[in-house]
Design an enzyme around this catalytic site. Structure first.
Site, mmCIF file in Angstrom:
data_model
loop_
_atom_site.group_PDB
_atom_site.id
_atom_site.type_symbol
_atom_site.label_atom_id
_atom_site.label_comp_id
_atom_site.label_asym_id
_atom_site.label_seq_id
_atom_site.Cartn_x
_atom_site.Cartn_y
_atom_site.Cartn_z
ATOM 1 N N GLY A 7 45.915 29.716 36.263
ATOM 2 C CA GLY A 7 46.359 29.188 37.275
ATOM 3 C C GLY A 7 45.708 27.599 37.330
ATOM 4 C CG ASP A 118 37.560 29.811 40.400
ATOM 5 O OD1 ASP A 118 37.674 30.194 41.624
ATOM 6 O OD2 ASP A 118 38.289 30.232 39.702
ATOM 7 C CG HIS A 142 41.045 28.274 42.279
ATOM 8 N ND1 HIS A 142 42.406 27.717 42.262
ATOM 9 C CD2 HIS A 142 40.034 27.228 42.019
ATOM 10 C CE1 HIS A 142 42.226 26.236 42.402
ATOM 11 N NE2 HIS A 142 40.843 26.221 42.341
ATOM 12 C CG ASP A 349 45.788 37.875 41.684
ATOM 13 O OD1 ASP A 349 44.849 37.234 41.315
ATOM 14 O OD2 ASP A 349 46.658 38.165 40.747
#
Length: 707
Positions: A7, A118, A142, A349
């Site tokens: 991603g 992240d 993320h 997620d």
């Protein structure tokens, strides 16, 4: 050299090249020799990439260890199953975060914007902040941020939070993640939060949700390419008599692959009429399969697929076509563009961009997306069929509904989702994050200009020195003394007595202590001083050498109705208590459990709202207190009564809480108003804490005017 899949890499792969940006990162493999490192650095430099080289030991301990054996399972709610807390992993995590900090400092300048991404780099924002205090730092996570109950399992939780709070703006995909972070930070750290702003060492940090998008135009253009159309025709011919369901994931326990297979098997069991008419095309991209739990998951998937196919397949038909490999983007686009159903059902997620890539690829506005409610994308793509991935029957029914959905309904749903994916694309995501970061820095700078220090402090001292009839309004708790969880322990110290004596000894000064404290407390502490005392927010007042007097027309008969109601909340909220003043009642919850006190305060506020209005009372919600008082009592009114009696050429007021706002608003334009603490205020200036207040007051008595 090949680009990373995933991603973040896919999303930002083109964006960072558009301006004079540099992407700092690990090259993905161990590179040992100095000559090899120099070659790689030169090659990557041509692409605006700056490598941080890691040894195999650092990869094992920092990346495979702490990042993926602690943070990944905890943040995805698998702490009890997969999290493994090892001190050496934490040591390496700190060391590698410092490596990234050094790489940033080697190239960053004072006016640069630093955007850290992240969970592998949670400590970097604070590390950079310590070396570059005023630089703009954004951080984006993320993956999900877990609830406080889950996050607090990590032994080094405070250090991680403080690392993140080095940023000016912290971004997550969803509002749920924002709430979880705010809850964890305020419960575990000595920080305060107002709405989505955390005050950390007097620096405001904004926590906000920014749902990440994709390059929608890229995915919309791919199905028009000849190579993709050829692939699509090949797939159609292979599955000509079947409706195609696609499932595309990286190998990971958070993706819900086994649960998805269970739901698909349930469909075949309960609805045999679909045999030979549907096919699940399942791609699992290899990931960390050398790690035991991932290797075990891969084996379990192999076993489950094999079992289902062995039971239900025929000579001409297999229910599941399973591929354990990476696939080129052309093949991916072909699958996206012709599948009848896309099944995206992770157990947890952060966003899940597969769902958005599928939608962007549907150039004919058909097809159905089945999406887990545990994926961040479900908060945006509400026209998908939203399911609980743990409920096999619900997922099974959703597949059947998707297979039988009329074309007009498919198009209605898909058009709405395509508009969202097109509007909130990757460029939009970058823009709104950067715009917000600039806004946060502007707010911080405006606070800096209002902070009483340096030339501003000297200017106020000069003004004081050059005037001859002054009035100084001083709040007590949180202004002259530090806030204390036990209100009886916040007593004056000798330094404060000496400071107030110096101020009151000057015949040009009228020093007014204007506090919410009971008049008896102020008498005990300051009864023999030259101070003008105003107690209980203005209901009682006492001149030097005078006796206490109260303002006329006040009644306390309303207490009989309010006190019992407050008492029920004391019974329900351990740590709370009632403070009774002459004409007010205060419900304190500073010693109550965090979260519970705020919840009860809101309940009590709602219960009191109409009762207080009927009786002409005022409700004030402050710092861990809820106060009910006569509406006539007001610090601003009390101050105006004094100001109007004399023609003062210097007026200054200090205060730290909600009751002092009335005072600030009531002062004339030429007055100086100073809020203690960095929250929003009507005051013209602010000081950080009581120590800074005392320093300025000492400057009045000792300062020398600057010509």
């Amino acid at each position: 050299m090949s680009p990373s899949e995933g991603g973040l890499a896919t999303g930002l792969g083109s964006i960072y090249k558009q301006q004079n940006n540099i992407w700092i990162g690990w090259p993905g493999i161990e590179i040992i020799g100095l000559e090899d490192r120099a070659t790689v650095t030169a090659m990557l430099g041509e692409l605006n990439l700056q490598p941080v080289f890691l040894s195999q030991e650092e990869i094992n301990e920092y990346y495979e260890g702490f990042s993926n054996d602690v943070l990944w399972p905890v943040f995805h709610y698998y702490a009890s199953t997969y999290a493994y807390y090892k001190k050496s992993n934490w040591d390496y995590y700190q060391a590698v975060n410092n490596k990234f900090k050094d790489a940033i400092l080697n190239i960053a300048g004072p006016g640069d914007i630093i955007w850290i991404h992240d969970y592998q780099l949670l400590l970097v924002p604070a590390l950079v902040r310590s070396s570059m205090p005023y630089v703009s730092i954004g951080f984006f996570q993320h993956i999900p941020f877990p609830s406080h109950e889950m996050f607090r399992l990590i032994p080094w939780r405070n250090e991680l939070l403080l690392g993140m709070l080095g940023a000016d703006l912290i971004g997550f995909h969803t509002f749920d993640d924002v709430k979880h972070f705010l809850n964890a930070a305020t419960r575990l750290l000595p920080v305060t939060a107002s709405a989505n702003v955390i005050t950390n060492e007097e620096r405001s940090v904004v926590i906000e949700s920014f749902p990440m998008g994709i390059n929608d135009k890229k995915y919309a253009a791919l199905p028009l390419q000849k190579q993709v159309q050829t692939q699509a025709e090949l797939i159609r011919s292979t599955f000509k008599d079947c409706k195609l369901i696609i499932s595309i994931d990286r190998l990971d326990y958070s993706k819900g692959i086994l649960q998805r297979l269970q739901a698909f098997e349930l469909l075949l069991q309960q609805h045999p009429e679909y045999k030979g008419k549907i096919a699940l095309y399942m791609i699992v991209v290899p990931s960390r399969d050398s790690v035991p739990q991932y290797a075990h998951l891969r084996d379990e998937i192999d076993k489950r697929v094999g079992n289902i196919n062995s039971i239900y397949r025929s000579i001409e038909w297999s229910p599941i076509n399973y591929y354990y490999r990476s696939i080129p983007i052309e093949m991916l686009s072909a699958l996206y563009s012709i599948a009848d159903v896309c099944l995206v059902t992770p157990m947890r997620d952060g966003m899940n961009l597969v769902s958005k890539e599928f939608i962007a690829s549907r150039v004919h506005d058909d097809g159905v997306l089945i999406l887990s409610e545990m994926a961040g994308a479900s908060k945006e793509l509400i026209d998908a069929l939203i399911v609980n991935p743990n409920n096999s029957e619900e997922v099974c029914n959703a597949i059947i509904k998707a297979l039988n959905m009329p074309l007009d309904e498919q198009q209605r749903r898909m058009q709405a989702m395509r508009q969202i994916v097109a509007k909130f694309n990757i460029s939009h995501w970058v823009k709104i994050f950067m715009d917000k970061l600039k806004e946060v820095k502007q707010i911080q700078r405006s606070l800096q200009t209002r902070h009483v220090s340096g030339s501003t402090e000297q200017s106020i001292i000069n003004r004081y020195q050059n005037t001859h009839k002054r009035i100084i309004f001083l709040d007590y708790d949180g202004t002259l003394v530090w806030f204390n969880s036990n209100i009886e322990q916040a007593v004056p110290d000798q330094e404060l007595y000496d400071l107030l004596k110096d101020l009151t000894d000057d015949p040009a000064n009228e020093v007014v202590l204007i506090s919410g404290r009971k008049h008896k407390s102020l008498s005990d502490w300051f009864g023999d001083s030259k101070l003008y005392l105003i107690a209980e927010h203005g209901s009682w007042f006492k001149k030097e050498n005078g006796s206490w007097r109260k303002i006329s027309g006040l009644s306390d008969s309303w207490k009989h109705d309010i006190y019992p109601l407050m008492e029920t909340y004391v019974d329900r909220t351990p740590g709370s208590f009632i403070e009774e003043k002459s004409y007010s009642l205060v419900w304190h919850y500073r010693r109550a459990q965090k979260g519970l006190g705020e919840l009860r305060a809101n309940e009590l506020m709602n219960n009191l709202k109409y009762l207080a209005s009927d009786k002409g009372l005022q409700l004030l919600s402050g710092d861990k207190v809820l106060e009910v008082k006569n509406i006539e009592i007001n610090k601003g009114k009390a101050a105006l009564t004094l100001i109007e009696k004399n023609n003062y050429d210097f007026i200054i007021a200090f205060g730290d809480d909600y009751t002092d706002e009335d005072l600030f608003k009531a002062l004339p334009d030429n007055a100086i108003s100073i809020k203690v603490g960095g929250n929003l205020s009507a005051a013209k200036f602010y000081l950080r804490n009581p120590a800074e207040v005392r320093k300025l007051l000492a400057g009045f008595t000792k300062g020398v005017p600057v010509s």
